[in-house]
Design an enzyme around this catalytic site. Structure first.
Site, PDB file in Angstrom:
ATOM      1  N   ASN A  96      60.255  48.318  49.218  1.00  0.00           N
ATOM      2  CA  ASN A  96      60.847  47.413  50.208  1.00  0.00           C
ATOM      3  C   ASN A  96      61.004  46.010  49.647  1.00  0.00           C
ATOM      4  OD1 ASN A  96      60.648  49.625  51.819  1.00  0.00           O
ATOM      5  ND2 ASN A  96      58.862  48.915  52.950  1.00  0.00           N
ATOM      6  N   ILE A  97      62.093  45.363  50.067  1.00  0.00           N
ATOM      7  CA  ILE A  97      62.331  43.996  49.605  1.00  0.00           C
ATOM      8  C   ILE A  97      61.951  42.988  50.689  1.00  0.00           C
ATOM      9  CG2 ILE A  97      64.033  44.688  47.880  1.00  0.00           C
ATOM     10  CD1 ILE A  97      66.261  43.870  49.776  1.00  0.00           C
ATOM     11  N   ASP A  98      61.397  43.471  51.799  1.00  0.00           N
ATOM     12  CA  ASP A  98      60.875  42.545  52.814  1.00  0.00           C
ATOM     13  C   ASP A  98      59.519  42.008  52.359  1.00  0.00           C
ATOM     14  OD1 ASP A  98      58.610  44.196  53.779  1.00  0.00           O
ATOM     15  OD2 ASP A  98      60.109  45.495  54.699  1.00  0.00           O
ATOM     16  N   HIS A 113      61.506  47.136  43.721  1.00  0.00           N
ATOM     17  CA  HIS A 113      62.945  46.930  43.921  1.00  0.00           C
ATOM     18  C   HIS A 113      63.275  45.462  44.206  1.00  0.00           C
ATOM     19  CE1 HIS A 113      63.678  51.462  45.051  1.00  0.00           C
ATOM     20  NE2 HIS A 113      63.401  51.272  43.775  1.00  0.00           N
ATOM     21  N   THR A 181      58.940  57.034  52.931  1.00  0.00           N
ATOM     22  CA  THR A 181      60.074  57.070  51.996  1.00  0.00           C
ATOM     23  C   THR A 181      60.656  58.481  51.974  1.00  0.00           C
ATOM     24  OG1 THR A 181      60.795  56.755  49.697  1.00  0.00           O
ATOM     25  CG2 THR A 181      58.464  57.271  50.022  1.00  0.00           C
ATOM     26  N   SER A 182      61.989  58.542  51.916  1.00  0.00           N
ATOM     27  CA  SER A 182      62.651  59.848  52.008  1.00  0.00           C
ATOM     28  C   SER A 182      62.632  60.602  50.682  1.00  0.00           C
ATOM     29  CB  SER A 182      64.101  59.664  52.461  1.00  0.00           C
ATOM     30  OG  SER A 182      64.799  58.885  51.505  1.00  0.00           O
ATOM     31  N   ASN A 207      54.925  60.477  56.571  1.00  0.00           N
ATOM     32  CA  ASN A 207      56.334  60.209  56.863  1.00  0.00           C
ATOM     33  C   ASN A 207      56.636  60.749  58.263  1.00  0.00           C
ATOM     34  OD1 ASN A 207      58.671  59.024  55.796  1.00  0.00           O
ATOM     35  ND2 ASN A 207      59.517  60.959  55.098  1.00  0.00           N
TER      36      ASN A 207
HETATM   37  N1  APR Z   1      56.875  55.933  60.189  1.00  0.00           N
HETATM   38  C1  APR Z   1      56.891  56.659  59.034  1.00  0.00           C
HETATM   39  N2  APR Z   1      58.023  57.047  58.441  1.00  0.00           N
HETATM   40  C2  APR Z   1      59.186  56.705  59.008  1.00  0.00           C
HETATM   41  C3  APR Z   1      59.242  55.948  60.203  1.00  0.00           C
HETATM   42  C4  APR Z   1      58.025  55.569  60.807  1.00  0.00           C
HETATM   43  N3  APR Z   1      57.991  54.867  61.940  1.00  0.00           N
HETATM   44  N4  APR Z   1      60.548  55.776  60.517  1.00  0.00           N
HETATM   45  C5  APR Z   1      61.270  56.386  59.569  1.00  0.00           C
HETATM   46  N5  APR Z   1      60.455  56.955  58.658  1.00  0.00           N
HETATM   47  C6  APR Z   1      60.809  57.707  57.447  1.00  0.00           C
HETATM   48  C7  APR Z   1      62.112  58.476  57.556  1.00  0.00           C
HETATM   49  O1  APR Z   1      61.878  59.744  58.107  1.00  0.00           O
HETATM   50  C8  APR Z   1      62.586  58.533  56.111  1.00  0.00           C
HETATM   51  O2  APR Z   1      62.134  59.725  55.472  1.00  0.00           O
HETATM   52  O3  APR Z   1      61.012  56.768  56.410  1.00  0.00           O
HETATM   53  C9  APR Z   1      61.896  57.318  55.443  1.00  0.00           C
HETATM   54  C10 APR Z   1      62.871  56.242  55.018  1.00  0.00           C
HETATM   55  O4  APR Z   1      63.705  56.726  54.013  1.00  0.00           O
HETATM   56  P1  APR Z   1      64.921  55.868  53.426  1.00  0.00           P
HETATM   57  O5  APR Z   1      65.718  55.299  54.534  1.00  0.00           O
HETATM   58  O6  APR Z   1      65.636  56.711  52.445  1.00  0.00           O
HETATM   59  O7  APR Z   1      64.194  54.631  52.708  1.00  0.00           O
HETATM   60  P2  APR Z   1      63.481  54.585  51.296  1.00  0.00           P
HETATM   61  O8  APR Z   1      62.931  55.915  50.930  1.00  0.00           O
HETATM   62  O9  APR Z   1      62.575  53.438  51.302  1.00  0.00           O
HETATM   63  O10 APR Z   1      64.709  54.268  50.343  1.00  0.00           O
HETATM   64  C11 APR Z   1      64.458  54.109  48.972  1.00  0.00           C
HETATM   65  O11 APR Z   1      66.722  53.514  48.595  1.00  0.00           O
HETATM   66  O12 APR Z   1      68.643  52.449  49.200  1.00  0.00           O
HETATM   67  C12 APR Z   1      67.531  52.367  48.430  1.00  0.00           C
HETATM   68  O13 APR Z   1      66.689  50.459  47.457  1.00  0.00           O
HETATM   69  C13 APR Z   1      66.693  51.155  48.676  1.00  0.00           C
HETATM   70  O14 APR Z   1      64.311  50.940  48.408  1.00  0.00           O
HETATM   71  C14 APR Z   1      65.324  51.713  48.992  1.00  0.00           C
HETATM   72  C15 APR Z   1      65.397  53.102  48.385  1.00  0.00           C
END
Ligand code: APR
Length: 242
Positions: A96-98, A113, A181-182, A207
């Site tokens: 996360n960039i926050d 990132h 994270t997805s 997740n």
């Molecule tokens: N609690 C736990 N998990 C959650 C919640 C919650 N309240 N809400 C959503 N999620 C899960 C979703 O189910 C999803 O699997 O968080 C995950 C978010 O996934 P992404 O949107 O793909 O984010 P992330 O994995 O951080 O993305 C990775 O992709 O676009 C780039 O640079 C960006 O750092 C980012 C990277």
């Protein structure tokens, strides 16, 4: 103190941990990549082609995290408490960039990132704390040139920060936890496989739903991070008498 106190912990976090603070994820149905194309705003090519558009995207997101309503949640706070009380290293590696982990009190933290509240000059490489909008004409406070300031974030096609330090921590940890994270973006998505190769750490995924790499984890907790993470931290701290 129990045996558990002997191992370091590495925690990878993604957008899901900040979702309940009011920040969007990327790949959920209401996520950022459902509204804008990665290729238009998050690559070096996009910045070369249309820097105004890229700046607008990150200026809006910077405004978003500067909104006083956006605060660290119980999951960020629980990880800071774990770092404070756990009798060995706790490293948070965030995609996360926050700035919510540091605002909650995490200190041993890597923004792999980058950080939205920093800007970098492409001419002189200065990295500066930054809250204002950036435009092409913004002058670098260090070298004085325009047309060089960019958000200090890692775009697709660029190498994430501090991979050597992260790799070393993954090789030494006894527990690897992935939160919110997805599992779509490498190298972070490959950390669980790296940990498995070393063969001496347990791995846990937290997740909302099983991630892309879920089958590689030893264990999983599914549900909102503000509920699952504090519960896990309490359990871990009980094992060391905290
Ligand atoms: N609690 C736990 N998990 C959650 C919640 C919650 N309240 N809400 C959503 N999620 C899960 C979703 O189910 C999803 O699997 O968080 C995950 C978010 O996934 P992404 O949107 O793909 O984010 P992330 O994995 O951080 O993305 C990775 O992709 O676009 C780039 O640079 C960006 O750092 C980012 C990277």
């Amino acid at each position: 103190m129990s045996e558990k106190s002997k191992y370091p912990i590495v925690i990878l976090t993604g957008a899901g941990i900040s979702k309940e603070s009011g920040l969007s994820t990327f790949r959920d149905a209401d996520g950022i990549w459902a509204q804008v194309n990665i290729e238009d705003v998050a690559t070096p090519e996009a910045f070369e082609r249309d820097p105004d558009q890229v700046h607008r995207f990150y200026n809006d997101r910077r405004d978003g995290i500067l909104d006083p309503a956006i605060k660290p949640n119980a999951a960020h706070e629980a990880l800071a408490k774990l770092e404070e009380k756990w009798p060995n290293d706790v490293l948070v590696v965030t995609q996360n960039i926050d700035n919510l982990h540091e605002r909650a009190g995490s200190r041993n933290l890597i923004h792999m990132h980058g950080e939205l509240l920093k800007a970098r000059c492409s001419h002189c490489d200065a990295v500066l704390a930054w809250e204002a909008p950036i435009i092409v004409e913004t002058l670098c406070p260090k070298c004085g040139q325009d047309n060089g300031m960019r958000p200090h974030v890692v775009w697709f096609g660029e190498e994430p920060f501090m991979l050597d330090v992260i790799g070393d921590a993954l090789s030494r940890c006894g527990l690897f936890i992935s939160i919110g994270t997805s599992g779509n973006v490498y190298p972070a998505a490959g950390f669980v496989a790296t940990v498995k190769q070393f063969g001496h750490a347990e791995s846990l995924e937290i997740n909302m739903e099983p991630s892309e790499g879920h089958s590689l984890f030893d264990d999983a907790l599914y549900g909102p991070a503000t509920q699952t993470v504090p519960k896990l931290v309490e359990q871990l701290l009980r094992t060391v008498g905290e």
